[in-house]
Design a protein around this motif. Structure first.
Motif, PDB file in Angstrom:
ATOM      1  N   GLY A 240       0.928  -1.373  -0.042  1.00  0.00           N
ATOM      2  CA  GLY A 240       0.028  -0.080   0.057  1.00  0.00           C
ATOM      3  C   GLY A 240       0.644   1.230   0.075  1.00  0.00           C
ATOM      4  N   SER A 241       2.121   1.328  -0.413  1.00  0.00           N
ATOM      5  CA  SER A 241       2.994   2.313  -0.275  1.00  0.00           C
ATOM      6  C   SER A 241       2.893   3.235  -1.696  1.00  0.00           C
ATOM      7  N   VAL A 242       2.186   2.647  -2.735  1.00  0.00           N
ATOM      8  CA  VAL A 242       1.997   3.501  -3.970  1.00  0.00           C
ATOM      9  C   VAL A 242       0.671   3.687  -3.978  1.00  0.00           C
ATOM     10  N   GLN A 243       0.478   5.327  -3.717  1.00  0.00           N
ATOM     11  CA  GLN A 243      -0.842   5.913  -3.759  1.00  0.00           C
ATOM     12  C   GLN A 243      -0.646   6.961  -4.666  1.00  0.00           C
ATOM     13  N   GLY A 244      -1.989   7.616  -5.090  1.00  0.00           N
ATOM     14  CA  GLY A 244      -2.234   9.011  -5.501  1.00  0.00           C
ATOM     15  C   GLY A 244      -1.642   8.881  -7.016  1.00  0.00           C
ATOM     16  N   GLY A 245      -1.096  10.249  -7.131  1.00  0.00           N
ATOM     17  CA  GLY A 245      -0.275  10.592  -8.288  1.00  0.00           C
ATOM     18  C   GLY A 245       1.135   9.583  -8.579  1.00  0.00           C
ATOM     19  N   MET A 246       1.449   8.783  -7.621  1.00  0.00           N
ATOM     20  CA  MET A 246       2.496   7.763  -7.573  1.00  0.00           C
ATOM     21  C   MET A 246       2.006   6.607  -8.371  1.00  0.00           C
ATOM     22  N   ARG A 247       0.880   6.413  -8.498  1.00  0.00           N
ATOM     23  CA  ARG A 247       0.275   5.132  -9.016  1.00  0.00           C
ATOM     24  C   ARG A 247       0.543   5.273 -10.605  1.00  0.00           C
ATOM     25  N   PRO A 248       0.366   6.195 -11.030  1.00  0.00           N
ATOM     26  CA  PRO A 248       0.526   6.555 -12.613  1.00  0.00           C
ATOM     27  C   PRO A 248       2.134   6.607 -13.064  1.00  0.00           C
ATOM     28  N   LYS A 249       2.845   6.975 -12.017  1.00  0.00           N
ATOM     29  CA  LYS A 249       4.189   6.989 -12.342  1.00  0.00           C
ATOM     30  C   LYS A 249       4.815   5.642 -12.217  1.00  0.00           C
ATOM     31  N   VAL A 250       4.539   5.011 -11.382  1.00  0.00           N
ATOM     32  CA  VAL A 250       4.811   3.363 -11.304  1.00  0.00           C
ATOM     33  C   VAL A 250       4.493   2.686 -12.411  1.00  0.00           C
TER      34      VAL A 250
END
Length: 301
Positions: A240-250
């Motif tokens: 659960g460490s990938v959230q919000g705007g980091m999701r499309p980045k990943v």
């Protein structure tokens, strides 16, 4: 951050990357602040001057949200991606292809470089198809059926125009709008940057935003990882460490690495020389992501 980057530090990296191309995506929050914007443009200009090709892709979410709010237009997001109504798309075209692109081109001009503002419709650079309603797991873990409106999923990329601009020693500045049979569509800037990096092909994809890198703990900026690989991304997502705007980045990082881009970097645009430090020093300044092996023994960075 106070640091000194010496020519001795830089020589191995200059030798390794001379004549190669970097795709650099700059988030809208960095573009919005004049100090940060000028620092990033200056660092891109340095890369250009020492022999690298630079393609700059910019976001513009904060600017879009602010102007939309002033006009009473909703700009909701789900899982880090924006729902785009017809009215919101018109604001996006005005702000991204107009104001922000012009700001960046002018900043390069003031620094003695020649830049060219583009969007996906120019030279059929990026084409997309309107996204149908899709089931999305939001940050709270709930599954929702979402109609993203005038949002596109990438269909094809033609970098002929980029090659022509780079061959003439100019810097393309790309807005996150794509052509389609239904007119312009909003496409996530990280996704566009990854697709361009694969198609060119680029030696690096560099994502510049308001984070010191990929965070082990999304609420703790001191938890940035210096190196990571695809397995690391899977682990962070599962906890659960990938959230919000980091999701499309990943997602963009995965796409780029699986598409053959050797290295992806996340760099803090608030750090006035963070981009150059990440490229030209052994310790770097952000997070280096490779397909596997966590970057150990991989040099130059």
């Amino acid at each position: 951050m106070d640091r000194v980057i010496t020519l001795t530090d830089a020589v191995p990296y200059l030798r390794a990357y001379a004549g190669q191309t970097f795709v650099i995506k700059v988030g809208g929050a960095i573009v919005a602040e004049e100090e940060w914007r000028r620092a990033v443009v200056h660092q891109c200009a340095v890369l250009h001057r020492v022999g690298m090709g630079v393609v700059l892709v910019h976001g513009g979410g904060p600017q879009l949200k602010a102007v939309a709010a002033s006009r009473g237009i909703a700009a909701p997001q789900v899982a880090g991606r924006r729902i785009t109504s017809d009215a919101l798309l018109e604001v996006a075209i005005e702000q991204w292809r107009g104001r922000l692109s012009t700001q960046l081109v002018d900043a390069f001009r003031q620094g003695g470089e020649t830049a060219v503002g583009l969007c996906g419709a120019d030279g059929d650079l990026v084409t997309a198809a309107r996204r149908p309603p899709v089931s999305i797991v939001d940050d709270a873990g709930a599954t929702r059926l979402v109609d993203f409106g005038r949002v596109g999923d990438l269909q094809s990329v033609d970098v002929t125009l980029l090659h022509a601009i780079l061959a003439n020693r100019m810097i393309p500045v790309v807005s996150p709008l794509a052509a389609s049979s239904q007119g312009l569509l909003n496409v996530n800037a990280d996704s566009i940057a990854a697709a361009l990096a694969i198609a060119l092909p680029a030696a690096k994809l560099i994502l510049v935003g308001q984070t010191p890198g990929i965070l082990e703990n999304p609420t703790d900026e001191t938890s940035a990882l210096p190196v990571a690989d695809l397995a690391t991304l899977d682990r962070l997502e599962s906890k659960g460490s990938v959230q919000g705007g980091m999701r499309p980045k990943v997602e963009a990082i995965r796409t780029a690495l699986r598409g053959g881009v050797p290295r992806v970097h996340l760099v803090d645009g608030r750090d006035e020389d963070g981009l150059l430090a990440e490229i030209f020093t052994h310790d770097g300044s952000g997070t280096l992501v490779v397909a596997e092996g966590k970057g150990e023994g991989v040099a130059p960075a």
